[in-house]
Every structure is written in structure tokens, then in C-alpha cells.
Design a protein around this motif. Structure first.
Motif, PDB file in Angstrom:
ATOM      1  N   PRO A 151       0.797  -1.232   0.000  1.00 54.63           N
ATOM      2  CA  PRO A 151       0.000   0.000   0.000  1.00 54.63           C
ATOM      3  C   PRO A 151       0.828   1.279   0.000  1.00 54.63           C
ATOM      4  O   PRO A 151       0.322   2.335  -0.372  1.00 54.63           O
ATOM      5  CB  PRO A 151      -0.817  -0.117   1.297  1.00 54.63           C
ATOM      6  N   VAL A 152       2.111   1.206   0.425  1.00 53.50           N
ATOM      7  CA  VAL A 152       2.968   2.395   0.472  1.00 53.50           C
ATOM      8  C   VAL A 152       4.270   2.088  -0.247  1.00 53.50           C
ATOM      9  O   VAL A 152       4.897   1.054  -0.015  1.00 53.50           O
ATOM     10  CB  VAL A 152       3.257   2.825   1.919  1.00 53.50           C
ATOM     11  N   GLU A 153       4.679   2.997  -1.121  1.00 56.60           N
ATOM     12  CA  GLU A 153       5.926   2.832  -1.866  1.00 56.60           C
ATOM     13  C   GLU A 153       6.791   4.075  -1.681  1.00 56.60           C
ATOM     14  O   GLU A 153       6.295   5.205  -1.781  1.00 56.60           O
ATOM     15  CB  GLU A 153       5.637   2.615  -3.354  1.00 56.60           C
ATOM     16  N   ILE A 154       8.074   3.877  -1.386  1.00 54.41           N
ATOM     17  CA  ILE A 154       9.025   4.981  -1.246  1.00 54.41           C
ATOM     18  C   ILE A 154       9.663   5.221  -2.613  1.00 54.41           C
ATOM     19  O   ILE A 154      10.310   4.326  -3.173  1.00 54.41           O
ATOM     20  CB  ILE A 154      10.103   4.666  -0.203  1.00 54.41           C
ATOM     21  N   ILE A 155       9.495   6.423  -3.142  1.00 54.85           N
ATOM     22  CA  ILE A 155       9.968   6.748  -4.490  1.00 54.85           C
ATOM     23  C   ILE A 155      10.863   7.979  -4.429  1.00 54.85           C
ATOM     24  O   ILE A 155      10.566   8.954  -3.737  1.00 54.85           O
ATOM     25  CB  ILE A 155       8.788   7.005  -5.442  1.00 54.85           C
ATOM     26  N   SER A 156      11.958   7.920  -5.172  1.00 53.91           N
ATOM     27  CA  SER A 156      12.877   9.046  -5.271  1.00 53.91           C
ATOM     28  C   SER A 156      12.305  10.090  -6.233  1.00 53.91           C
ATOM     29  O   SER A 156      11.871   9.754  -7.336  1.00 53.91           O
ATOM     30  CB  SER A 156      14.246   8.566  -5.762  1.00 53.91           C
ATOM     31  N   HIS A 157      12.309  11.348  -5.800  1.00 56.96           N
ATOM     32  CA  HIS A 157      11.775  12.450  -6.610  1.00 56.96           C
ATOM     33  C   HIS A 157      12.874  13.469  -6.894  1.00 56.96           C
ATOM     34  O   HIS A 157      13.875  13.552  -6.186  1.00 56.96           O
ATOM     35  CB  HIS A 157      10.608  13.131  -5.894  1.00 56.96           C
TER      36      HIS A 157
END
Length: 600
Positions: free
Chosen positions: A200-206
């Protein structure tokens, strides 16, 4: 705060969200002022005695290692390593600029001391897979090099170093919603697959393509150990000489959260525009105060992300709003906080000293508890800002406390032998008066309009809106209904006033403060970008309050009427026949028991 009459805000959640947003200006202004005052005190105050030195000798003020007008060279390296040492790698050198003047405000491309450099960098595969990218910044006095291995060209006291991560990790949450009847969803199929594989939660580089490098033009005689927070995080002292290095500040304050975009396989390059600008001490204090986060803060990390999103609206207002209107908004937001506190204080005092319920809608209070509970459950289900959750929870506790003031609550025999059973009974002052009849009549007429609207909205929400499940549908349906038609629940009190031809029983101080806050919310509704429905909601609340004012105007003071403390001019005259008879009109309003005068 949420009150029984809802004259200031019929929708609790919108009140909490937008009142919180409007107070951001006042909060930020106070925070900036405090940081400036503290830092100014430490700058001009005497040196702090050091108990470790003989006879408590004062510490020696330090000086800036780079005097004003020092010639500097700028080296900027970009690397995947957090600790950089590959100075011979020409591919890592992003920007080199020779002979910058420390504290110069007149040179540069636009004559303001600023320089820019733009370049598009290739993306390593590791960065596309959520890796980190760092910027390593070195200012050296002219003629020196930042590489410690270069003997004769490197000098420790002539080199200023700062490092920062260029990309930013943000949480992306997948909400698995669907139409509960058909099971279909309008979500992107690719997003659905990622939700199934990543959870349900994804850590993404921005990535954001802009970053400003500021060197603070400051030569304050800072004393080590006496620099106030949060400035102490940036003032670095040399361990040997005791002097401090020039303050380098990575400034991304004006980078809005909506301008960040994820780094993934579709990107071929990363654009980066670096700007170098001098910065005054005063402006640096403002930026430092805005970005400060307490090391003792107990809030979870995702609360900071929500806080960053909230600040975007403030930054947009600062950029797009007329300066005069912006100044007025800051002043008014502080007044808003004062009125909110006064409304809370008078609301508690009113109900704490209330003796009679004549003229007050008890059903509206009970409905207010239900409304507060729905809003609290809804924001918990949707993981709203933590501060908003606390505010709504406190409002619910206040509404529950009011129940004990308008009804007799008794604890009977335990239910199932474990839980106590609460019994609610109307107070005698409510049952024996005509108020209960008018209150029942008002809600009877109200149900003729409310129930059909509720049924239609429930069907609409089920057919056309996606939900996570049946529980979420019930909460969102109730919340949406209260958002749209909640102002109707303010009308029973108007009906009771009309039937009794009196408004003396109302807590006018609290209502006045609430109404003033409503008008302030109107101002913010047109300064800050927000949904049109909220602006309409502010307008309709104003209309309801003006009806209250109209009723106060047409229902003149009558000594036979009971005021908000359960007394009248006639009762007072009968109890004080021996004393000179006071003016009847003033007695109906001003004569109160001694204990109640203290609470007024």
C-alpha cells in the motif's frame, strides 16, 4: 472550536482544515519573529562565562575565516557517494567558477551578485532504482584546491565544504478503491500492478530541477556554544583556531512540492539548474526558522510530508497575492487565533454556568456529537494531518462534555456484567418548558427535507463514487452529506428563537467571536486557492449569522424573558422588593448571581 449552534461553521472538517491553513500565516510570522529576537539577543549580548576556564573567564568571540571581499573559487561535484574523494574525476565536476567575491552584491549576470549554471546529467541505473545522488560543494580561497591530497594547494582553513542529497524520497500511497456495485475502478492498471507488488505504500525518489546555493554575508562575532537554535546547525567552528567558516545554505524553500517528479526508467536525463547568490543574515534567519524541525518532535515522519504540502498553499499565496492584501492577511490571521481562543473560553464558561435550558436546542447538541464523531472517523480513515486529527478529537470531547450539561447522565447496573450502562434523561428545565416542544417540532419539519436529501446522496455516492469498502462508503457518504447539507442543522435554533420571540438565551459573546472568525475565513477563502464549495459554505454561514442578528434586532429586550443565565427582570424584582427597583430592561440582562458574574 465546534459549538452547538454552528453559526461559524456548519462543517467541522472544513473548519479544522481551513482554519488551520489560515493560521499558518500567523504561526510562521510568530516563529520568524522569535528566531530573529533570540539571534539578535545572542549577537549583541555579552560573552557567556565558561566554567571550564580559570576564574570563569569569558569565551573569546570568534571571527569569520573568510573576510569580506575575499576572492573565492567554487567547485561543485555530483556523485552517488555521500563522502566524496574522487576529485580527479572530471565527469563528477558539475560546475567550476573562479574568482567569486565574498559579500559582493553588484556583479553577476543581472548585477545582483548571482550566477547560474545549467546542465542535464545522465542518469545512472542505480539512481533509476531509488538510489541517492549527492551534491558536494567547496568554496576555496582563490588559488587553493579542495583536494586534501594536493600538497601545497590545499589548506584546511581556506576551504568550506557542504554536502546535501539532491533527490528527495517521498511516500506514494496506493488507495485501492472501486465501485462497490460493479467492482470496477478508474485507476491506472499500471498503478494497480505496482500496488500489488510494492504494497500500500511505496518509497519513491523524486527530483526537482532547481537549487540555490546561498553564502550568508555575515561577520558576526559568534561565540561557540551560544549560537541560538536553529542557527547553530549551520555555524561551523574550526576546532583548532576557534573561528567559524562562512555559512553555506542550500536554499530550496521556493521549490513547491507539486513540482517534484519521480525518478524512474522513463527519464533519460536529470536537468539541474544551480544558482549561487549572496544572502543577508536577516533573510537567512527567516529561511532557517521556516525549515527548523525540533529534535524532540514526536510526530511521525509522514506528518512532515503533509506539513510540506500544507506550506505550498502559503508559498503560492506569498508569490501570487498583492503585498498589501498579504500584509492584511497576516495581521488578520493573528486576530483569528485570538478570537478562536476567546470563543473557546466563553463557550466553556457559558455551559459551565448554565442553569436553565430554556430556549436552547438540545437536539442540535446531540446531533453535533454525531457530526463530530463522523468527521473524526472519516479523517482517521483517510489519514489526514495529525494536527487536524487532534483538533477534531478535542472538539468531540467538548461536545461530549456538553451532553452532561444538557442531559442527566447516570450510571446504572453493569451491562452483561462487565460494562456500565449509561442512562440519559432530559433535564427538567428543558422538559417543563416550551423549548422541547419547539425543538421536536423543528426537527420534525427538518426531517421532511433532510431524509430525502440523505437518501438521494447515499444512492449517488454508491453509484458514482469509488470507495475502499463498505465502511469507507458509510463514512464518506455521511461526511459528504454533512459537508453539503450540514448547514441545515443550524435552523432548529432559529426556529426556537422565532417561536419564543427571544434571543436572550443565546451565548452572544461566543457567537460573536465565532462570527468574526467566519468573516476572517471568508477573506482566506478568496486569498488562498480552495474549492468553490467551501467559498459557498462560508457565504451561507454568514447568511445564517445575519439571520441571528436580525432576530436579535426584532426581538427587543423584555423583562419577562429569561436570559442566558435563567433569570429575568421580574424574578429579580420580586426577590428584592425592599431594595429600590432597578430598570427592568437592564435587570433582564445584567443581574446575575455572584458566582456567574465571575464567569462572565
Amino acid at each position: 472550536m465546534m459549538d452547538v449552534f454552528y453559526c461559524a461553521r456548519s462543517n467541522h472538517s472544513s473548519q479544522m482544515n481551513w482554519s488551520w491553513g489560515s493560521n499558518v500565516f500567523g504561526y510562521d510570522l510568530c516563529e520568524i519573529f522569535i528566531i530573529w529576537a533570540i539571534s539578535s539577543w545572542f549577537r549583541r549580548g555579552p560573552s557567556t562565562p565558561d566554567p571550564s576556564t580559570p576564574a570563569g573567564a569569558p569565551r573569546v568571540p570568534s571571527r569569520n575565516l573568510f573576510p569580506k571581499d575575499t576572492l573565492m573559487d567554487l567547485y561543485v561535484y555530483v556523485s552517488q557517494e555521500e563522502v566524496f574523494s574522487d576529485f580527479n574525476n572530471t565527469d563528477a565536476l558539475f560546475w567550476f567558477h573562479r574568482d567569486l567575491v565574498y559579500g559582493d552584491w553588484t556583479t553577476g549576470e543581472d548585477g545582483d551578485g548571482c550566477y547560474q549554471h545549467y546542465k542535464e546529467m545522465d542518469i545512472p541505473e542505480k539512481i533509476q532504482q531509488n538510489g541517492s545522488l549527492y551534491i558536494h560543494l567547496y568554496f576555496t580561497k582563490s588559488g587553493f584546491h579542495p583536494d586534501p591530497k594536493r600538497k601545497g594547494q590545499y589548506r584546511r582553513l581556506a576551504t568550506v565544504h557542504a554536502t546535501r542529497m539532491l533527490n528527495k524520497y517521498k511516500r506514494r500511497k496506493f488507495l485501492k478503491t472501486k465501485n462497490l456495485l460493479t467492482g470496477e475502478t478508474e485507476a491506472d492498471p499500471e498503478m494497480i500492478k505496482r500496488a500489488e507488488s510494492h504494497g500500500p505504500v511505496e518509497i519513491i525518489s523524486h527530483w526537482h530541477p532547481n537549487l540555490t546555493i546561498n553564502m550568508v554575508d555575515d561577520h558576526t562575532a559568534w561565540v561557540k556554544g551560544s549560537v541560538p537554535p536553529p542557527l547553530d546547525q549551520y555555524v561551523k567552528f574550526d576546532a583548532v583556531s576557534g573561528d567559524y567558516y562562512p555559512i553555506v545554505y542550500f536554499n530550496d524553500y521556493w521549490n513547491l512540492q507539486k513540482d517534484y517528479y519521480p525518478i524512474n526508467e522513463t527519464l533519460k536525463s536529470l536537468p539541474l539548474r544551480l544558482s549561487y547568490c549572496p544572502l543577508s543574515l536577516w533573510r537567512w534567519q527567516l529561511y532557517a526558522a521556516q525549515n527548523a524541525r525540533s529534535p524532540w518532535n514526536f510526530l511521525p515522519e509522514d506528518t512532515y510530508e503533509q506539513s510540506d504540502e500544507d506550506q505550498d498553499s502559503v508559498k503560492v499565496a506569498l508569490l501570487e497575492t498583492n503585498p498589501y492584501l498579504l500584509g492584511l492577511t497576516i495581521v488578520v490571521s493573528i486576530v483569528h487565533s485570538i478570537f478562536e481562543f476567546l470563543a473557546f473560553k466563553n463557550d466553556i464558561q457559558f455551559w459551565n454556568s448554565r442553569q436553565s435550558l430554556e430556549g436552547l436546542s438540545v437536539r442540535s447538541i446531540i446531533f453535533g456529537v454525531f457530526q463530530s464523531l463522523v468527521v473524526l472517523l472519516y479523517i482517521l480513515d483517510n489519514e489526514t494531518n495529525f494536527v487536524v486529527q487532534v483538533s477534531v478529537f478535542i472538539g468531540l470531547l467538548i461536545d461530549l462534555w456538553k451532553i452532561t450539561k444538557v442531559m442527566d447522565v447516570k450510571v446504572k447496573n453493569k451491562f452483561v456484567g462487565v460494562f456500565p450502562r449509561l442512562v440519559f434523561k432530559d433535564k427538567s428545565t428543558y422538559v417543563e418548558s416550551s423549548t422541547k416542544i419547539y425543538d421536536d417540532m423543528a426537527f420534525k419539519y427538518l426531517s421532511w427535507l433532510l431524509y430525502p436529501l440523505f437518501g438521494c446522496y447515499a444512492v449517488y455516492s454508491l453509484l458514482y463514487v469509488e470507495h475502499k469498502g463498505w465502511y469507507s462508503w458509510v463514512l464518506s457518504m455521511l461526511y459528504g452529506f454533512l459537508l453539503t447539507f450540514g448547514f441545515i442543522t443550524m435552523t432548529p435554533q432559529l426556529f426556537i428563537n422565532y417561536k419564543m420571540k427571544s434571543v436572550a438565551h443565546l451565548p452572544w459573546r461566543m457567537l460573536t467571536y465565532k462570527a468574526l472568525n467566519t468573516f476572517i475565513d471568508d477573506l482566506f477563502a478568496f486569498v488562498i486557492k480552495m474549492p468553490m464549495m467551501y467559498r459557498i459554505g462560508c457565504l451561507r454561514d454568514d447568511v445564517v449569522f445575519f439571520i441571528y442578528l436580525y432576530q436579535r434586532w426584532i426581538y427587543r429586550v423584555d423583562p419577562n424573558r429569561v436570559n442566558e443565565f435563567g433569570t429575568s427582570g421580574v424574578d429579580h424584582a420580586q426577590n428584592n422588593t425592599a431594595a429600590p427597583a432597578p430598570d427592568a430592561a437592564s435587570a433582564a440582562i445584567t443581574d446575575k448571581p455572584e458566582g456567574e458574574k465571575k464567569n462572565d
